[in-house]
Scaffold this motif. Structure first.
Motif, PDB file in Angstrom:
ATOM      1  N   ASP A 154       0.929  -1.181 -16.366  1.00 30.27           N
ATOM      2  CA  ASP A 154       1.103  -1.328 -14.924  1.00 30.27           C
ATOM      3  C   ASP A 154       0.219  -0.321 -14.196  1.00 30.27           C
ATOM      4  N   ALA A 155       0.373  -0.244 -12.898  1.00 32.48           N
ATOM      5  CA  ALA A 155      -0.458   0.665 -12.112  1.00 32.48           C
ATOM      6  C   ALA A 155       0.313   1.156 -10.895  1.00 32.48           C
ATOM      7  N   VAL A 156      -0.098   2.318 -10.392  1.00 32.94           N
ATOM      8  CA  VAL A 156       0.417   2.861  -9.132  1.00 32.94           C
ATOM      9  C   VAL A 156      -0.769   3.223  -8.265  1.00 32.94           C
ATOM     10  N   VAL A 157      -0.518   3.333  -6.976  1.00 40.45           N
ATOM     11  CA  VAL A 157      -1.577   3.673  -6.032  1.00 40.45           C
ATOM     12  C   VAL A 157      -1.202   4.972  -5.338  1.00 40.45           C
ATOM     13  N   THR A 158      -2.133   5.886  -5.262  1.00 38.92           N
ATOM     14  CA  THR A 158      -1.861   7.180  -4.640  1.00 38.92           C
ATOM     15  C   THR A 158      -1.574   7.011  -3.154  1.00 38.92           C
ATOM     16  N   SER A 159      -0.711   7.847  -2.643  1.00 45.36           N
ATOM     17  CA  SER A 159      -0.356   7.788  -1.224  1.00 45.36           C
ATOM     18  C   SER A 159      -1.456   8.437  -0.398  1.00 45.36           C
ATOM     19  N   PRO A 160      -1.948   7.764   0.645  1.00 43.70           N
ATOM     20  CA  PRO A 160      -2.988   8.360   1.478  1.00 43.70           C
ATOM     21  C   PRO A 160      -2.447   9.549   2.247  1.00 43.70           C
TER      22      PRO A 160
END
Length: 386
Positions: A154-160
């Motif tokens: 799976d994957a996660v996206v960093t918080s801006p």
């Protein structure tokens, strides 16, 4: 036995009042025990992890903020330092430096950019998958993986950090390649990647790839913030195009964990950074945390006194409620008196009702305390990460 039978019958008839009295009594009994359990658990967790961390190097300033961020990954952030400090420790041949970059988050979890030495230092094992190997790969702590329902692949996206970023630096998708075994420490609440990956997140490194939209990733299992519009993805096709601008020794990190080769090396290393004019400092986490724990328990003593006063007041309120209840039952008691029930019988009825309420409150309080004790490490780990 007849007194308890009548007491049970009356409590069932007035079940709403009885339930409130039981809940209040359970809370009065459980709160002091729960607070002591959490305090003792926090003390053990704090001191155990601090004792396992020999030295921390960071920017001169608040030693507590430095230790809390580097050791427990809290939101307390000291001024960043550069990789030059890492090279200085290497060149001193006094200890092993482990860089930490903790400036970013994803889905409420701290992203920790570090080296593979960190996992040997903390004795962390993989529960699933493998360790990160290239840019854009990450391993997740056990608690984060469970909370988000994610696994390798799976994957996660960093918080801006800034929704109005004028530098064109977009959040980065991190591919999950492994999940760590649970440890009951702040490591369970973190997402780990190579320190170079965090530099890509910071915009220091970039590649020549197309920015993809969130809609293009809907087919995959990607966890991102609702406000996220677009982000970078590192793939096998574009990873070779990623590069960094500037000298590596100028790149930022949050702190260094330093593992001295021996006690003498640690003493020498600390002595080199005692000068107040030096922008760097080396602190002993055990000493800093010991002072923090001492302050916590001083405050806890005051809280115990407040809890005692509140408990006495609540107990008085319960006694008043029971007294008023018995006043309302005066006609009922008068009837019992006319039927031949003596004062002893009436007092036995009142005592049996109090005993039943107290026993139920004790049982409920015991369940609350046992529940807190069974999940104490998770609660403490979550509290430390705040």
């Amino acid at each position: 036995m007849n007194a308890f039978h009548l007491a049970f019958a009356h409590l069932r008839w007035t079940w709403g009042r009885s339930l409130v009295l039981i809940l209040v009594g359970a809370l009065i009994l459980a709160v002091p025990l729960v607070s002591q359990t959490l305090l003792r658990g926090s003390e053990e967790a704090l001191t155990r992890r601090a004792e396992a961390t020999p030295l921390v190097m960071g920017s001169r300033g608040s030693q507590l903020d430095l230790v809390m961020n580097a050791v427990y990954f809290s939101k307390d952030r000291a001024e960043p330092i550069t990789m030059a400090a890492n090279e200085a420790v290497w060149n001193s041949d006094l200890g092993l430096p482990i860089p930490l970059h903790t400036a970013f988050e994803t889905n409420g979890a701290r992203i920790v950019g570090t080296s593979l030495d960190y996992f040997d230092f903390r004795e962390l094992d993989m529960a699933e998958g493998r360790m990160f190997a290239v840019l854009g790969e990450a391993v997740m702590g056990a608690a984060v993986a469970e909370r988000l329902g994610l696994e390798p692949g799976d994957a996660v996206v960093t918080s801006p950090q800034n929704l109005f970023d004028l530098d064109g630096v977009y959040p980065l998708e991190l591919g999950i390649v492994g999940v760590l075994a649970p440890t009951g420490t702040p490591d369970d609440e973190a997402v780990f990647a190579d320190v170079k990956t965090t530099w890509v997140i910071a915009g220091i490194g970039h590649g020549h790839e197309d920015v993809i939209t969130a809609e293009e990733a809907e087919a995959g299992n990607v966890t991102a913030n609702a406000a996220l519009a677009e982000y970078n993805r590192i793939t096998e096709d574009n990873i070779d195009s990623f590069h960094f601008h500037g000298a590596p020794e100028t790149f930022p990190i949050s702190a260094l964990i330093v593992d001295p080769y021996d006690e003498r090396s640690g003493t020498i290393l600390r002595g080199r950074y005692l000068d107040a004019s030096n922008p760097l400092q080396v602190v002993l986490p055990e000493e800093i945390v010991a002072g923090l724990v001492d302050r916590i328990f001083r405050i806890a003593t005051l809280l115990d006194a407040v809890t005692l006063i509140i408990g006495v007041a609540a107990g008085g309120a319960i006694a008043l409620a029971l007294f008023l209840s018995w006043r309302l039952r005066a006609p009922e008691m008068a009837t019992a008196w006319r039927l031949g029930a003596g004062r002893g019988t009436i007092l036995a009825l009142a005592g049996a009702e109090v005993v039943v309420l107290l026993a139920a409150s004790l049982c409920l309080a015991a369940l609350i305390v046992l529940g807190v004790q069974s999940s104490g490490e998770t609660i403490v780990s979550w509290l430390l990460a705040l």
